[in-house]
Design an enzyme around this catalytic site. Structure first.
Site, PDB file in Angstrom:
ATOM      1  N   SER A 185       2.135   0.019  -1.420  1.00  0.00           N
ATOM      2  CA  SER A 185       2.079   1.273  -0.679  1.00  0.00           C
ATOM      3  C   SER A 185       0.812   2.054  -1.041  1.00  0.00           C
ATOM      4  O   SER A 185      -0.295   1.574  -0.839  1.00  0.00           O
ATOM      5  CB  SER A 185       3.353   2.080  -0.932  1.00  0.00           C
ATOM      6  OG  SER A 185       3.512   3.098   0.016  1.00  0.00           O
ATOM      7  N   ASP A 276       8.487  -0.880   9.359  1.00  0.00           N
ATOM      8  CA  ASP A 276       7.746  -0.028   8.433  1.00  0.00           C
ATOM      9  C   ASP A 276       6.654   0.692   9.217  1.00  0.00           C
ATOM     10  O   ASP A 276       5.852   0.047   9.894  1.00  0.00           O
ATOM     11  CB  ASP A 276       7.124  -0.895   7.338  1.00  0.00           C
ATOM     12  CG  ASP A 276       6.454  -0.086   6.236  1.00  0.00           C
ATOM     13  OD1 ASP A 276       6.183   1.114   6.432  1.00  0.00           O
ATOM     14  OD2 ASP A 276       6.174  -0.666   5.172  1.00  0.00           O
ATOM     15  N   HIS A 306      10.124  -0.337   4.679  1.00  0.00           N
ATOM     16  CA  HIS A 306       9.224   0.053   3.598  1.00  0.00           C
ATOM     17  C   HIS A 306      10.022   0.182   2.297  1.00  0.00           C
ATOM     18  O   HIS A 306      11.129   0.684   2.278  1.00  0.00           O
ATOM     19  CB  HIS A 306       8.552   1.388   3.919  1.00  0.00           C
ATOM     20  CG  HIS A 306       7.454   1.729   2.966  1.00  0.00           C
ATOM     21  ND1 HIS A 306       6.178   1.241   3.105  1.00  0.00           N
ATOM     22  CD2 HIS A 306       7.440   2.505   1.857  1.00  0.00           C
ATOM     23  CE1 HIS A 306       5.417   1.700   2.121  1.00  0.00           C
ATOM     24  NE2 HIS A 306       6.167   2.463   1.347  1.00  0.00           N
TER      25      HIS A 306
END
Length: 334
Positions: A185, A276, A306
């Protein structure tokens, strides 16, 4: 400074204040396992959340603790503090089971959390699994977070930690010719940028659902602006906290999708999730890298959301992704 810590790390939070409210979300498109995750997150509370930032940080740790699954035993954990100008950068070194070589391969791990949260505890279970699966020593960097420390503080800490590993490889019993980097991320954004600076000294990089831009204009952001797991409102706020100036908002080292020169970037594996909001910007980063001649492999996990790497207690795909990362890292370390 160096100290050894126990093999089993435990963390706990007392529930008191609601963290998520996704009751209006249509869950029909998600698998039963992901629906279970979403329902679990709706019930997560954090103790004494003072504001949005505090709730975000405590909530992240709570989610990781509840959904991350059992923490694997590993051979050893060490903690170091890297002295850097006017502050220290905490790092935790995970040495996996079965490694007896004098010099082991190493992976620099950069955690996610929208640049504003994340810690040793949010990633402890995941990093243990990765260390054992890859047969590599993992060096986890507890870099400075925004808004207290906006860009380039986190970036500088990660780059400094990478340089420290390389320069002290012999003392750390690491093979300086077998070092890679993994980020998830926001941590993947940092990894992608740092690898352009250290890339000729890195054997590979793995970017797990990377956050690559602050524009929020992709189709996946339109499809999933309200989540699950992360949403557009949180993302906008986090990027504003992270980037304090107009110049920072145009800096490729802060926003990887603006990078033009990938000449030092090593072989790259990008792992993303079907549901996501960051999916499309990760794909665009892959295309940019390929256009610069970087060898890139992309793997999109169907039905996943995610943060699914923190959901090993519920979804089997966490283990599958760890195995895929392991294969990639070992191929590139040989």
């Amino acid at each position: 400074m160096k100290k050894y810590i126990g093999i089993i790390m435990m963390a706990g939070l007392i529930s008191c204040k609601t963290l998520h409210n996704n009751s209006n979300m249509n869950t029909n498109q998600y698998s039963p396992e992901i629906v279970k995750v979403i329902e679990n997150l709706q019930q997560i509370h954090v103790f004494d959340g003072k504001d949005a930032l505090d709730i975000s940080r405590k909530g992240y740790e709570t989610m990781a603790l509840q959904l991350g699954g059992k923490k694997e035993m590993i051979r050893m954990i060490e903690e170091y503090s890297i002295l850097q100008n006017d502050h220290q950068i905490p790092v935790r070194i995970y040495r996996p089971n079965g490694i007896e070589n004098e010099k082991s391969p190493a992976i620099l791990y950069i955690h996610g959390g929208w640049f504003i949260s994340g810690s040793f505890e949010t990633h402890d279970a995941l990093v243990r699994q990765l260390a054992n699966a890859t047969d590599a020593v993992i060096v986890f960097v507890d870099y400075r977070l925004a808004p207290e420390h906006p860009f380039p503080a986190g970036f500088d800490d990660v780059q400094s930690a990478g340089e420290w590993i390389i320069h002290h490889a012999d003392a750390l019993h690491l093979d300086k010719n077998k070092i890679g980097i993994i980020g998830d991320s926001a941590g993947a954004a940092l990894a992608a940028s740092v690898s352009t600076q250290l890339g000729h000294q890195l054997k590979f990089q793995v970017l797990i659902y990377p956050a690559t831009t602050n524009t929020f204009n992709t189709q996946s952001w339109k499809d999933y602006e309200n989540g699950p797991i992360i949403n557009k409102e949180e993302g906008i706020r986090a990027w504003k906290w992270y980037l304090n100036s107009v110049s920072d908002q145009k800096n490729p080292l802060a926003i990887p999708l603006l990078i033009k020169d990938f000449k030092n970037t090593p072989s790259t594996f990008i792992l993303s999730s079907e549901h996501d909001p960051l999916r499309d910007e990760g794909q665009q980063l892959a295309e940019n890298m390929k256009a610069s001649g970087v060898k890139v492999t992309v793997s999109v996990y169907k039905d996943m959301v995610h943060g699914f790497m923190h959901m090993g207690a519920i979804v089997k795909e966490t283990k599958e992704a760890i195995e895929e990362i392991s294969v990639f890292t070992k191929e590139n370390l040989n």
